[in-house]
Enzyme design. Structure first.
Site, PDB file in Angstrom:
ATOM      1  N   PHE A 144       7.365  52.691 -13.677  1.00 30.20           N
ATOM      2  CA  PHE A 144       6.505  53.654 -14.807  1.00 30.20           C
ATOM      3  C   PHE A 144       5.425  53.017 -14.974  1.00 30.20           C
ATOM      4  O   PHE A 144       5.083  51.804 -15.368  1.00 30.20           O
ATOM      5  CB  PHE A 144       7.715  53.794 -15.844  1.00 30.20           C
ATOM      6  CG  PHE A 144       7.186  54.741 -17.021  1.00 30.20           C
ATOM      7  CD1 PHE A 144       7.615  55.978 -16.770  1.00 30.20           C
ATOM      8  CD2 PHE A 144       6.666  54.440 -18.065  1.00 30.20           C
ATOM      9  CE1 PHE A 144       7.209  57.189 -17.673  1.00 30.20           C
ATOM     10  CE2 PHE A 144       6.258  55.582 -19.185  1.00 30.20           C
ATOM     11  CZ  PHE A 144       6.319  56.803 -18.833  1.00 30.20           C
ATOM     12  N   ASP A 221      14.121  46.779 -16.536  1.00 27.57           N
ATOM     13  CA  ASP A 221      13.671  48.056 -17.350  1.00 27.57           C
ATOM     14  C   ASP A 221      14.915  49.050 -17.598  1.00 27.57           C
ATOM     15  O   ASP A 221      15.037  49.614 -16.470  1.00 27.57           O
ATOM     16  CB  ASP A 221      12.399  48.554 -16.989  1.00 27.57           C
ATOM     17  CG  ASP A 221      11.883  49.821 -17.768  1.00 27.57           C
ATOM     18  OD1 ASP A 221      12.782  50.526 -18.548  1.00 27.57           O
ATOM     19  OD2 ASP A 221      10.649  50.176 -17.859  1.00 27.57           O
ATOM     20  N   TYR A 246      15.079  56.456 -26.973  1.00 28.88           N
ATOM     21  CA  TYR A 246      14.774  58.060 -27.527  1.00 28.88           C
ATOM     22  C   TYR A 246      15.050  58.986 -26.260  1.00 28.88           C
ATOM     23  O   TYR A 246      15.045  60.245 -26.439  1.00 28.88           O
ATOM     24  CB  TYR A 246      13.363  58.466 -27.953  1.00 28.88           C
ATOM     25  CG  TYR A 246      12.121  57.777 -27.107  1.00 28.88           C
ATOM     26  CD1 TYR A 246      11.890  58.388 -25.969  1.00 28.88           C
ATOM     27  CD2 TYR A 246      11.696  56.722 -27.569  1.00 28.88           C
ATOM     28  CE1 TYR A 246      10.685  57.988 -25.475  1.00 28.88           C
ATOM     29  CE2 TYR A 246      10.377  56.425 -26.746  1.00 28.88           C
ATOM     30  CZ  TYR A 246       9.980  56.964 -25.765  1.00 28.88           C
ATOM     31  OH  TYR A 246       9.136  56.539 -24.974  1.00 28.88           O
ATOM     32  N   LYS A 247      15.457  58.336 -25.099  1.00 28.15           N
ATOM     33  CA  LYS A 247      16.095  59.239 -24.128  1.00 28.15           C
ATOM     34  C   LYS A 247      17.532  59.475 -24.244  1.00 28.15           C
ATOM     35  O   LYS A 247      17.906  60.314 -24.919  1.00 28.15           O
ATOM     36  CB  LYS A 247      15.860  58.656 -22.740  1.00 28.15           C
ATOM     37  CG  LYS A 247      14.130  58.369 -22.587  1.00 28.15           C
ATOM     38  CD  LYS A 247      13.791  57.636 -21.272  1.00 28.15           C
ATOM     39  CE  LYS A 247      12.297  57.315 -21.276  1.00 28.15           C
ATOM     40  NZ  LYS A 247      11.317  58.258 -21.108  1.00 28.15           N
ATOM     41  N   ARG A 395      11.047  67.071 -12.779  1.00 28.23           N
ATOM     42  CA  ARG A 395      12.312  66.350 -13.069  1.00 28.23           C
ATOM     43  C   ARG A 395      13.187  67.177 -13.942  1.00 28.23           C
ATOM     44  O   ARG A 395      12.924  67.916 -14.822  1.00 28.23           O
ATOM     45  CB  ARG A 395      11.983  65.193 -13.900  1.00 28.23           C
ATOM     46  CG  ARG A 395      11.165  63.882 -13.082  1.00 28.23           C
ATOM     47  CD  ARG A 395      11.428  62.878 -14.000  1.00 28.23           C
ATOM     48  NE  ARG A 395      10.897  62.908 -15.202  1.00 28.23           N
ATOM     49  CZ  ARG A 395      10.870  62.033 -16.209  1.00 28.23           C
ATOM     50  NH1 ARG A 395      11.078  60.998 -15.753  1.00 28.23           N
ATOM     51  NH2 ARG A 395      10.625  61.859 -17.205  1.00 28.23           N
TER      52      ARG A 395
END
Lengths: 423, 423
Positions: A144, A221, A246-247, A395
């Site tokens: 990322f 990660d 927050y995912k 996505r």
């Protein structure tokens, strides 16, 4: 919007339709726990396919925040720090460790933004290794952006060299990829457990072994796995880990990160941002910083207590559902999305840019098409919400507890319709 | 609890009683905006004297958080990032700049914990100065622990030397104190606008001039002033500033920090934590970090949007009241506390450890007594809530919009009673 779920089509495709899949889903009732999953509610969301970027709120979030405001904050006031809040980064970290991360107590905290936590932990690991002549940081080009940027910054300030891995972008980083860049100068390896674009699940246990054999430390990660794909930090022998809350952990926009440091490493490592909350005695007003023992030394500033509340609730919902059941549904969801894509989108020029074997992928799939930037904008207008990742990736993120098979089907249908309109 | 407000006493002391002061207070009605200020509410707080550590919640906080959860988070979902949240750290920063900080637009952000923000801004300033041979960081021994600890960490990693100022602990840092340690090696000076213990207000404009004359950069810590004492960053010519938002800005426990960088410095400075949200193109998935133009480059991770909501509401309440009126009430409150302390506590062995001239002090006073650790514990049990700062300081923090004169009086009475019981 075209409906793909007729029994004729389902039979033709050799698969169950969405309605039947939802009816058979043992976790289906969990959807009622989330806001906006029971109908239009004033601003209709037809299909939310981006729980991998921002999880939906639990339906009782407002009530919980109201209780928090009226009680601990509004009445206990500053006393609440002594009574409960000082321990909250570790208490919640421990609970995440137990329910989500496969981590025993005393190794996980909740603090900072994900990017700041990556900085702190990679710096801590690098700085411990550098005195032995290890000056290389390994990261992959498909990691990322913030991971890559943070490592660039650390390399610039510490005089480190970055060893870039170039994985197959449609799969991900393999143990062999990692092994090929390791050596006596390897200090730290920063990799994603689940790749943010392809969804590829790295073989974390095997890669950790490979890194350890070369004398390196590995920082995992977990942003795109924590809460959807089982994580076993202790069993992997992981050194450090960072994750986003927050995912799939539904902590709300900008909720604080999780950080993990293996117990036996904690007292060897020193993170660079020596804030009072990581000091041995934050209130001692001593003249000089001494790090706290154990995991607390990786804390810096005042813990973001208000911002931890939704996460704190979500971890208990995950505990109730169980990570194994969550993973089983996640596999079914991505498989359903992949099968529908194959049937309805591939004929329109779409490519599946994620592993075809569900065992190799996390809880999202990426589809590629040159017009997906436009398609995403059209879908958002229609209440169908995936996200777009340049240059041509759409996505489809499927948060297991809050996503129905009907949403997947409606989403793929909407993509087909949009592509057809643009053709 | 003894009542000090009889008319006889008030007449004897030559001052108005609390009731009269509250009746004459033009800001008195603002107290109704805060939770728990209108009575016992289930767990009575008799006097909250620690708004300088954790501000009370606004009474509509729960409603606001419910709207946020149901609307932007629950329905707009990931789309809210495009629609409003990406700009929120700067929008809210600008608003704070206008209402509270005396800062023009484009110079203030809301992000990170206060400690992390101090690290980023002091590092950015130091790293810009170091190439010219400036390798000293100036900080004072009476600065808040996290400021001192963060500077120690930076000195350790950057090879900097710390020049410590030793101010009179009962007053604070003067321009002459600063001047005495400046020189051609001065890189950065980190000072508090209002001292966390004594409440002394530094002469920020004069000190900034002195630092500039020596070629240094100054970072102002506004934690104990922002929202209670007028701040004029632009007029001072300040270089950088950091502030806490959970004290007089009522952002809630662990709410994010504010950070200021003067416009003409922004493109010269580079902060060390190169997260995606400070990059020129966070979503560009470029191979290499390029900092954003302007103030955004000082952002690192995903903005803590949920945690910004109470702060966002409070800044509008402050705008309505006006900083000048807030300061006027603050002066009255601390003066009332000082006069009552002189009359009722000094005879019991208490010393005022804050400036006696109200023009020289912020919105809290510190009282010293060897038994104040015990006294604070007793008071907390009784719903009277100051805080204790070792070794013997009791701080009476008076948040102007949410504190009444009656609370001050009840608080001083309770301190007197506790000391009398312990005698």
């Amino acid at each position: 919007m075209t409906d793909l779920s007729t029994s004729t089509q389902a039979a033709h495709d050799g698969m169950l339709g969405a309605a039947a899949l939802d009816a058979a889903d043992p976790l289906a009732h969990f959807r009622n726990r989330f806001l906006g999953c029971d109908g239009p509610n004033g601003g209709p969301v037809v299909a939310y396919l981006d729980g991998n970027s921002l999880g939906r709120p639990l339906a009782d979030t407002a009530e919980r925040l109201a209780e928090f405001t009226a009680g601990p904050w509004g009445q206990r006031l500053i006393r609440a720090w002594d009574e409960q809040w000082m321990d909250e980064p570790v208490r919640l970290g421990d609970r995440l460790g137990e329910v989500v991360l496969g981590a025993a107590r005393g190794q996980t905290i909740v603090a900072d933004s994900t990017s700041v936590m990556i900085y702190k932990l990679v710096r801590a690991a690098f700085d411990a290794q550098a005195p032995t002549g290890r000056d290389e940081i390994v990261v992959d080009l498909e990691n990322f952006p913030t991971d890559r940027f943070i490592v660039e910054g650390i390399a610039a300030e510490r005089g480190a060299t970055i060893r870039w891995i170039e994985p197959d972008p449609d799969t991900g980083v393999t143990p062999a990829d990692v092994e090929s860049v390791l050596g006596p100068r390897t200090a730290v390896v920063l990799l994603s457990h689940v790749a943010y674009r392809s969804g590829f699940i790295a073989d974390a246990a095997a890669i950790t072994d490979v890194v350890h054999s070369a004398g390196g430390l590995v920082v995992w990660d977990l942003c795109h796995s924590a809460g959807s794909v089982p994580v076993e930090l202790d069993a992997w022998g992981a050194d450090l880990a960072v994750g986003c809350t927050y995912k799939y952990l539904n902590g709300g926009p900008g909720s604080p990160a999780l950080g993990y440091v293996r117990r036996d490493l904690q007292d060897r490592l020193l993170q660079p941002i020596w804030g009072w909350m990581g000091a041995a005695d934050p209130f001692g007003m001593t003249d000089s910083y001494a790090p706290a023992a154990g995991i607390r030394r990786f804390i810096t500033g005042t813990p973001p207590i208000l911002a931890m509340q939704p996460l704190s609730a979500m971890v208990e919902v995950i505990a109730e559902a169980g990570m194994d059941a969550i993973r089983a549904k996640s596999v079914q969801l991505t498989e359903f999305a992949a099968v529908l894509s194959e049937r309805f989108l591939v004929p329109l020029g779409v490519e599946l840019a994620s592993p075809s074997d569900p065992a190799e992928r996390g809880s999202h799939i990426t589809l590629n098409h040159p017009r997906f930037r436009e398609v995403t904008a059209m879908l958002w207008e229609r209440g169908v919400i995936p996200d777009f990742r340049p240059p041509r990736g759409l996505r489809v993120g499927l948060s297991p507890l809050s996503t129905s098979f009907a949403e997947v089907q409606a989403g793929i249908a909407a993509i087909r319709d949009a592509l057809t309109e643009l053709a």
